[in-house]
Motif scaffolding. Structure first.
Motif, short mmCIF file in Angstrom:
data_model
loop_
_atom_site.label_atom_id
_atom_site.label_comp_id
_atom_site.label_asym_id
_atom_site.label_seq_id
_atom_site.Cartn_x
_atom_site.Cartn_y
_atom_site.Cartn_z
N THR A 1 0.84 -1.21 0.00
CA THR A 1 0.00 0.00 0.00
C THR A 1 0.88 1.26 0.00
OG1 THR A 1 -1.21 -1.27 1.61
CG2 THR A 1 -2.14 0.86 0.99
N ALA A 2 1.97 1.23 0.80
CA ALA A 2 2.86 2.40 0.88
C ALA A 2 3.47 2.70 -0.49
CB ALA A 2 3.97 2.14 1.90
N SER A 3 3.91 1.64 -1.20
CA SER A 3 4.52 1.92 -2.50
C SER A 3 3.48 2.40 -3.51
CB SER A 3 5.31 0.70 -3.00
OG SER A 3 4.48 -0.15 -3.71
N ALA B 1 1.34 6.77 -6.62
CA ALA B 1 0.22 7.68 -6.93
C ALA B 1 0.66 9.14 -6.79
CB ALA B 1 -0.95 7.39 -6.02
N ILE B 2 1.45 9.42 -5.69
CA ILE B 2 1.93 10.80 -5.49
C ILE B 2 2.82 11.22 -6.66
CG2 ILE B 2 3.42 12.25 -4.04
CD1 ILE B 2 2.35 10.68 -1.63
N LEU B 3 3.66 10.25 -7.09
CA LEU B 3 4.57 10.55 -8.21
C LEU B 3 3.79 10.90 -9.47
CD1 LEU B 3 7.63 10.59 -8.67
CD2 LEU B 3 7.42 8.27 -9.60
N VAL C 1 0.71 12.00 -9.66
CA VAL C 1 0.04 13.30 -9.51
C VAL C 1 1.06 14.42 -9.74
CG1 VAL C 1 -1.10 14.85 -7.87
CG2 VAL C 1 -1.77 12.45 -7.99
N ALA C 2 2.27 14.26 -9.11
CA ALA C 2 3.30 15.31 -9.24
C ALA C 2 3.70 15.49 -10.70
CB ALA C 2 4.51 14.95 -8.38
N LEU C 3 3.91 14.35 -11.38
CA LEU C 3 4.32 14.45 -12.79
C LEU C 3 3.21 15.08 -13.63
CD1 LEU C 3 6.23 11.09 -13.38
CD2 LEU C 3 7.16 13.41 -13.40
N THR C 4 1.96 14.68 -13.32
CA THR C 4 0.84 15.26 -14.09
C THR C 4 0.77 16.76 -13.88
OG1 THR C 4 -0.32 13.22 -13.61
CG2 THR C 4 -1.64 15.00 -14.56
N LEU C 5 0.96 17.19 -12.59
CA LEU C 5 0.90 18.63 -12.30
C LEU C 5 2.02 19.37 -13.02
CD1 LEU C 5 0.00 18.80 -8.51
CD2 LEU C 5 -1.39 19.53 -10.46
#
Ligand code: HEM
Length: 533
Positions: free
Chosen positions: A3-5, A10-12, A14-18
């Protein structure tokens, strides 16, 4: 763990999309500025019959115009015809006016500019600079002026401009000027006495490049009158840094990368140099202002004084927020930085051209000297009454500013859709006001437009041309030069002090090549022969 990975991934994502979205948004905004907007403005103006050279992506028509300017010799002929479009000053005019007529559209980099030289249109645009009017300074010019001179009155618009202008204005009133005459004479005396000594040592006549000394005189005048007798050394360093900053800034502006979003924040060699110069300029301005503040704080002075710096400090509130709607300490720093530059640059360049023209036109030089000797007498005892009798000198200075205005172009941008006579002007279009071309147009000045004829100003500026707005060396309307009276008094004093002592003759070492950077200047300075009288 899984789950942590997954969360990390998911954060990565989102960050790349932003990040990708930010890049795309910036890119779209950039393309809008450099491609779609120029093409839109072109379509609107073409539909109204305004022609011009083809649109060139990013670089605009500047390379073509600059190349045209370079086809002229280093030393231009000094015949007595001044009716051209000054190809080394504004090469775009000598290239495009003959091809496209009195109005044309071209691109200064990506900025779309409609060039006009009709006095009615020029007047209407400059009038439109009032608070709430249809026009403002073009973004490019605004960027350059603010980068160089800070947020002084010249760079401001709207209510904050009105506040600063009102605060500075009383210093330039006729009444206040009377008290500055002695300081102006004093400021000019040391350089002119140096010339006397050099000429005497050379046996009575000397071929000399006067521009550095002329500049020192105008630097001393602004120091002594506006910032105090002890401010000249700081002012000299300040001007040196401002000139250096301007050179770096212009070189940067000519490079495409400079205009990419975010580029100016990168730690490149040039960006770092600009930041460093800016900090040094600010440091000197703060030193100049704070020395006076501290003198009052420590009771070495009983008041701030009556010069420009003193008046500004007395009017300022303590705040140092650049954007505040008030005249505060930040306003003092910004306006001191501006006035130091503005007060030296245009006056010294106008005087350079004036001395060169006096040497070339001895009949006008003789008339001016006769007038000076009769109005001022044999001593250096100037006063405002005597100066007001110098009509011929004033006519000569006006004629010099007609032919060589230090600001040969003004640029404004439409804040909203508007109309100018028969033209629809869409929001975002820049208007380039071709001041020097208007000053040399026979339609407004008559057939002798190409002659150096100060006599055309014999009945005042308003009778020299039709309509009178065809003469605007100091701009026009609400944002015209704040220092017209100051300037005329200063220039009359300096010309009088020179002509009382020397006959000016043309020098074989003078290379005639007017050019235009921030102002119009003689590229190779002004060599003249000074002959003791
Ligand atoms: C021959 C001498 C001068 C000429 C031809 C001249 C010309 C001009 C022109 C054309 C403008 C309008 C510029 C623009 O809108 O971009 C201007 C504005 C200005 N000038 Fe001068 N100038 C001269 C001397 C001076 C001097 C000696 C000072 C100060 C001591 C000065 C201070 C200013 C200021 C503060 C402004 C901005 C005014 C505002 O935006 O409200 N000028 N000048």
């Amino acid at each position: 763990m899984e789950t942590a990975s997954e969360v990390r991934n998911a954060i990565l994502v989102v960050a790349l999309t932003l990040a990708a979205s930010a890049v795309i948004v910036n890119l779209l905004a950039f393309m809008r500025t450099v491609l779609w907007e120029p093409l839109r403005l072109k379509r609107v103006m073409q539909r109204q019959g305004v022609g011009g050279p083809p649109f060139r992506f990013l670089v605009g028509n500047l390379p073509e115009a600059a190349a045209h300017g370079q086809t002229f010799p280093e030393a231009l002929p000094t015949d007595d015809d001044f009716s051209d479009f000054s190809p080394t000053v504004t090469p775009q005019y000598s290239l495009y006016f003959p091809k496209y007529g009195k109005r044309f559209l071209y691109w200064w980099g990506s900025e779309t500019r409609l060039v006009v030289r009709e006095p009615e249109l020029v007047k209407r645009v400059l009038d439109g600079m009032k608070v709430g009017g249809d026009f403002e300074r073009s973004h490019l010019e605004s960027f350059i002026v603010t980068a160089l001179n800070g947020k002084g009155v010249h760079s401001l618009d709207g209510k904050k401009w009105a506040i600063d202008r009102q605060t500075l204005k009383p210093f330039f009133h006729q009444e206040a000027l009377k008290g500055m005459i002695a300081a102006m004479v004093n400021a000019a005396a040391s350089e002119i006495h140096k010339w006397e000594q050099m000429v005497a040592q050379a046996g009575g006549s000397l071929d000399y490049g006067v521009e550095t000394d002329v500049h020192a005189i105008s630097g001393k005048v602004i120091s002594y009158t506006a910032f105090g007798y002890d401010s000249y050394e700081t002012g000299k360093q300040l001007y040196g840094l401002q000139t250096q900053y301007l050179e770096v800034l212009y070189a940067a502006c000519r490079e495409l990368t400079f205009w990419f979003p975010g580029y100016r924040r990168l730690p490149t060699k040039r960006n770092k140099l600009m930041t460093e110069l800016d900090a040094r300029i600010n440091g000197l301005v703060h030193k100049l202002v704070d020395t006076r503040r501290n003198a009052v704080k420590q009771e070495q002075m009983s008041s701030y004084g009556n010069d420009l710096l003193g008046r500004m400090l007395a009017a300022a509130s303590d705040g140092d927020d650049d954007a505040a709607l008030e005249f505060n300490l930040a306003s003092v720093y910004n306006n001191a930085r501006l006035v130091y530059f503005a007060g030296q640059e245009s006056v010294s360049q106008t005087l350079n051209f004036a001395l060169m023209m006096l040497a070339r036109f001895p009949e006008w030089q003789d008339l001016a000297r006769e007038e000076i000797l009769s109005a001022i007498g044999d001593d250096e005892d100037f006063n405002s009454n005597k100066l007001s009798r110098l009509k011929v000198v004033e006519m000569i200075l006006n004629e010099v500013m007609r032919l060589y205005p230090t600001v040969p172009i003004l640029t404004r941008v439409a804040k909203r859709d508007t109309h100018l006579e028969d033209l629809f002007i869409p929001k975002g279009l820049s208007l380039e006001l071709a001041i020097q071309a208007m000053h040399r147009d026979p339609k407004y000045w008559g057939e002798d437009v190409g002659k150096f004829n100060p006599g055309r100003f014999a009945n005042g500026v308003s009778k020299a041309c039709t309509p009178p707005q065809a003469f605007v060396p100091f701009s026009y309307g609400p944002k015209n030069c704040i220092a017209i009276n100051f300037t005329m008094v200063e220039m009359k004093i300096i010309v009088s002090m020179v002509l009382r002592r020397f006959q000016l003759l043309p020098s074989p070492n003078y290379k005639h090549h007017p050019q235009f950077g921030m102002t119009q200047t003689p590229k190779y300075g002004v060599h003249i022969i000074l002959k003791a009288l």
